[in-house]
Write a protein that holds these residues in place. Structure first.
Motif, PDB file in Angstrom:
ATOM      1  N   ALA A 221       0.789  -1.237  -0.072  1.00 60.44           N
ATOM      2  CA  ALA A 221       0.065  -0.185   0.088  1.00 60.44           C
ATOM      3  C   ALA A 221       0.861   1.207  -0.096  1.00 60.44           C
ATOM      4  N   PRO A 222       1.794   1.392  -1.004  1.00 67.50           N
ATOM      5  CA  PRO A 222       2.713   2.290  -1.046  1.00 67.50           C
ATOM      6  C   PRO A 222       1.920   4.183  -0.918  1.00 67.50           C
ATOM      7  N   ASN A 223       0.626   4.177  -1.195  1.00 66.91           N
ATOM      8  CA  ASN A 223       0.079   5.321  -0.871  1.00 66.91           C
ATOM      9  C   ASN A 223      -0.702   5.571   0.256  1.00 66.91           C
ATOM     10  N   ALA A 224      -0.233   4.442   1.177  1.00 73.53           N
ATOM     11  CA  ALA A 224      -1.090   4.636   2.410  1.00 73.53           C
ATOM     12  C   ALA A 224      -0.183   4.257   3.564  1.00 73.53           C
ATOM     13  N   TYR A 225       0.922   3.759   3.249  1.00 68.97           N
ATOM     14  CA  TYR A 225       2.045   3.326   4.369  1.00 68.97           C
ATOM     15  C   TYR A 225       2.936   4.533   4.806  1.00 68.97           C
ATOM     16  N   LEU A 226       2.768   4.635   6.108  1.00 71.55           N
ATOM     17  CA  LEU A 226       3.213   6.003   6.630  1.00 71.55           C
ATOM     18  C   LEU A 226       4.725   5.579   7.130  1.00 71.55           C
ATOM     19  N   THR A 227       5.090   4.551   7.803  1.00 72.01           N
ATOM     20  CA  THR A 227       6.161   4.205   8.370  1.00 72.01           C
ATOM     21  C   THR A 227       6.187   2.764   9.113  1.00 72.01           C
ATOM     22  N   GLY A 228       6.755   1.994   9.759  1.00 72.30           N
ATOM     23  CA  GLY A 228       6.644   0.841  10.307  1.00 72.30           C
ATOM     24  C   GLY A 228       7.757   0.462  11.540  1.00 72.30           C
ATOM     25  N   ALA A 229       7.290  -0.542  12.214  1.00 72.57           N
ATOM     26  CA  ALA A 229       8.103  -1.300  13.353  1.00 72.57           C
ATOM     27  C   ALA A 229       8.727  -2.536  12.865  1.00 72.57           C
ATOM     28  N   GLU A 230       9.889  -2.603  12.442  1.00 70.37           N
ATOM     29  CA  GLU A 230      10.416  -3.950  12.159  1.00 70.37           C
ATOM     30  C   GLU A 230      11.615  -4.484  13.033  1.00 70.37           C
ATOM     31  N   TRP A 231      11.478  -5.983  12.851  1.00 64.62           N
ATOM     32  CA  TRP A 231      12.463  -6.531  13.430  1.00 64.62           C
ATOM     33  C   TRP A 231      13.921  -6.639  12.640  1.00 64.62           C
ATOM     34  N   ASN A 232      15.086  -6.913  13.287  1.00 68.46           N
ATOM     35  CA  ASN A 232      16.132  -7.310  12.638  1.00 68.46           C
ATOM     36  C   ASN A 232      16.786  -8.382  13.444  1.00 68.46           C
ATOM     37  N   TRP A 233      16.059  -9.565  13.253  1.00 72.80           N
ATOM     38  CA  TRP A 233      16.461 -10.849  14.026  1.00 72.80           C
ATOM     39  C   TRP A 233      17.889 -11.052  13.657  1.00 72.80           C
ATOM     40  N   LEU A 234      18.564 -10.976  12.445  1.00 74.20           N
ATOM     41  CA  LEU A 234      19.836 -11.093  12.401  1.00 74.20           C
ATOM     42  C   LEU A 234      20.777 -10.912  13.720  1.00 74.20           C
ATOM     43  N   THR A 235      20.797  -9.905  14.100  1.00 71.64           N
ATOM     44  CA  THR A 235      21.504  -9.480  15.230  1.00 71.64           C
ATOM     45  C   THR A 235      21.514 -10.510  16.280  1.00 71.64           C
ATOM     46  N   ALA A 236      20.304 -10.906  16.649  1.00 66.92           N
ATOM     47  CA  ALA A 236      20.155 -12.003  17.644  1.00 66.92           C
ATOM     48  C   ALA A 236      20.653 -13.205  17.146  1.00 66.92           C
ATOM     49  N   TYR A 237      20.442 -13.601  15.913  1.00 70.61           N
ATOM     50  CA  TYR A 237      20.697 -15.062  15.261  1.00 70.61           C
ATOM     51  C   TYR A 237      22.205 -15.079  15.461  1.00 70.61           C
ATOM     52  N   LYS A 238      22.839 -14.047  14.791  1.00 67.93           N
ATOM     53  CA  LYS A 238      24.211 -14.138  14.949  1.00 67.93           C
ATOM     54  C   LYS A 238      25.084 -14.260  16.337  1.00 67.93           C
ATOM     55  N   THR A 239      24.626 -13.685  17.275  1.00 65.50           N
ATOM     56  CA  THR A 239      25.068 -13.755  18.358  1.00 65.50           C
ATOM     57  C   THR A 239      24.900 -14.942  18.979  1.00 65.50           C
ATOM     58  N   ILE A 240      23.804 -15.707  18.719  1.00 64.38           N
ATOM     59  CA  ILE A 240      23.344 -17.150  19.483  1.00 64.38           C
ATOM     60  C   ILE A 240      24.209 -18.134  18.474  1.00 64.38           C
ATOM     61  N   LEU A 241      24.580 -17.873  17.225  1.00 60.70           N
ATOM     62  CA  LEU A 241      25.127 -18.765  16.467  1.00 60.70           C
ATOM     63  C   LEU A 241      26.696 -18.788  16.700  1.00 60.70           C
ATOM     64  N   GLU A 242      27.045 -17.481  16.817  1.00 60.20           N
ATOM     65  CA  GLU A 242      28.765 -17.623  17.250  1.00 60.20           C
ATOM     66  C   GLU A 242      28.987 -17.887  18.499  1.00 60.20           C
ATOM     67  N   ALA A 243      28.101 -18.018  19.571  1.00 60.10           N
ATOM     68  CA  ALA A 243      28.413 -18.684  20.768  1.00 60.10           C
ATOM     69  C   ALA A 243      28.350 -20.153  20.470  1.00 60.10           C
ATOM     70  N   ALA A 244      27.547 -20.477  19.721  1.00 59.27           N
ATOM     71  CA  ALA A 244      27.645 -22.239  19.786  1.00 59.27           C
ATOM     72  C   ALA A 244      28.700 -22.488  18.637  1.00 59.27           C
ATOM     73  N   GLN A 245      29.232 -21.720  17.929  1.00 60.28           N
ATOM     74  CA  GLN A 245      30.310 -22.044  16.869  1.00 60.28           C
ATOM     75  C   GLN A 245      31.616 -22.073  17.811  1.00 60.28           C
ATOM     76  N   ALA A 246      31.562 -21.317  18.690  1.00 58.51           N
ATOM     77  CA  ALA A 246      32.750 -20.979  19.675  1.00 58.51           C
ATOM     78  C   ALA A 246      32.855 -21.819  20.890  1.00 58.51           C
ATOM     79  N   GLY A 247      31.769 -22.672  21.081  1.00 58.43           N
ATOM     80  CA  GLY A 247      31.634 -23.501  22.164  1.00 58.43           C
ATOM     81  C   GLY A 247      31.410 -22.787  23.636  1.00 58.43           C
ATOM     82  N   LYS A 248      30.943 -21.555  23.442  1.00 59.62           N
ATOM     83  CA  LYS A 248      30.464 -20.711  24.439  1.00 59.62           C
ATOM     84  C   LYS A 248      29.439 -21.188  25.223  1.00 59.62           C
ATOM     85  N   PRO A 249      28.904 -20.667  26.329  1.00 51.88           N
ATOM     86  CA  PRO A 249      27.790 -20.850  27.125  1.00 51.88           C
ATOM     87  C   PRO A 249      26.335 -20.293  26.384  1.00 51.88           C
TER      88      PRO A 249
END
Length: 366
Positions: A252-280
């Motif tokens: 809806a390009p003529n109705a859309y004002l702005t929005g609240a979006e997730w950026n889940w990659l930040t959390a995903y990478k933090t969790i993934l890197e802990a697993a790869q490094a064997g950290k808690p």
């Protein structure tokens, strides 16, 4: 393997549940298989799409394999899916993304697979839960507050709308933040809310949107898994929209004002890197605009300069850590004081995780 086979053909694999422990060296050296599970379709313009966008970025990383399954209900089916990913695909890190996957499903499987890391999106982990389980979430109410600021500037009727799924704390927090943002611009504006009863109910979402439009609401937002129906219905009614989860601007390009979006990659990478490094395993992760867990959609062409300036100024304070959404004096919509004068509830305050009220200015009930 198809979703049906994964869920139904596990009878010969049950004995693998007692596999030996993986030490830190094994975590670091073995290619990591990550399982991502969605309650709906990955292209829903909403909650599932936001997670799918992060999963797509994980696929680009070296030494990482991603397996995915969509349209998995919040029933025992998700246990079969998780078991299949572990036993058949060799997944050692799982992202079961939907709220209802946690209890009892993740909690039932985690003790059986102590060497598998379970990262749930939603915020329910406590010290009583298994250490190989964790939760992550973002302070997207910051972006909903900013949605509210824009809505407050753009509304002509003084009535804004919120289509919500269920009255759980995370949803109530978003409704309240949206309302408080709008009332920071126009103190007498009201936010009208309708709960549909489930995360994805297209017919009820359309009905709710039309009902709120009939009541005179002219700016809409939502907290449902797939905002597509709300966005398109509101636009057809000539209303304005603030999006949620991912950008719905293309719808809806003529109705859309702005929005609240997730950026889940930040959390995903933090969790993934802990697993790869064997950290808690990170058991409890939170972040907002400052930490890069959430973001705002680009402004639509109809948003005024004054609206942009006020929202951008508040956003800068949020990033700097100098702006609090929930502060006293604050009353609920029944007249009860919920935060005393001079008191502030920071984003890390557990009281916000347990929110059970709607603020003054919201028309509706929990």
């Amino acid at each position: 393997m198809t979703a049906f086979n994964r869920r139904e053909s596990l009878k010969t694999l049950a004995a693998l549940g007692a596999a030996g422990s993986l030490g830190p060296l094994a975590w670091a050296q073995k290619p990591l298989t990550v399982g991502v599970i969605y309650v709906g379709p990955r292209d829903d313009y909403g909650y599932n799409q936001a997670h799918a966008q992060a999963a797509a970025e994980l696929k680009k990383l070296p030494g990482v394999k991603v397996v995915e399954e969509e349209n998995v209900p919040e029933t025992a089916a998700v246990q079969k899916t998780m078991t299949g990913m572990i036993q058949q695909d060799g997944a050692s890190l799982l992202f079961p993304t939907s709220f209802g996957y946690f209890d009892p499903h993740i909690l039932a499987l985690a003790p059986k697979y102590p060497d598998v890391r379970f990262s749930h999106c939603g915020g329910l982990w406590t010290e009583k839960n298994p250490k190989n389980v964790g939760s992550f979430f973002g302070y997207i109410d910051e972006c909903q507050f900013l949605n509210g600021v824009i809505a407050g500037h753009m509304s002509k009727s003084g009535k804004i709308a919120f289509v919500a799924a269920k009255p759980i704390p995370q949803v109530l927090r978003n409704i309240n933040a949206f309302t408080l943002g709008a009332r920071s611009v126009k103190p007498n504006i009201t936010c009208h809310v309708i709960f549909t009863g489930d995360w994805s109910m297209a017919v009820k979402e359309a009905e709710a949107t039309n009902s709120l439009a009939d009541q005179g609401c002219d700016v809409f937002t939502m907290h449902v898994d797939g905002p597509k129906v709300v966005v398109e219905t509101a636009a057809k009614r000539g209303k304005m929209v603030c999006g949620y989860h991912a950008s719905q601007a293309k719808l809806a390009p003529n109705a859309y004002l702005t929005g609240a979006e997730w950026n889940w990659l930040t959390a995903y990478k933090t969790i993934l890197e802990a697993a790869q490094a064997g950290k808690p395993h990170p058991n409890f992760l939170r972040g907002g605009l400052k930490e890069g867990y959430v973001k705002t959609s680009a402004y639509g062409p109809m948003v005024t300069d004054a609206a942009k300036k006020q929202a951008d100024d508040i956003k800068a304070k949020m990033v700097a850590g100098s702006f609090d959404i929930f502060k006293g004096p604050l009353k609920d919509n029944k007249g009860n004081q919920v935060i005393a004068a001079g008191q502030v509830q920071k984003q890390t305050d557990l009281k916000l995780e347990q929110m059970n009220y709607l603020v003054d200015g919201v028309v509706g009930s929990v």
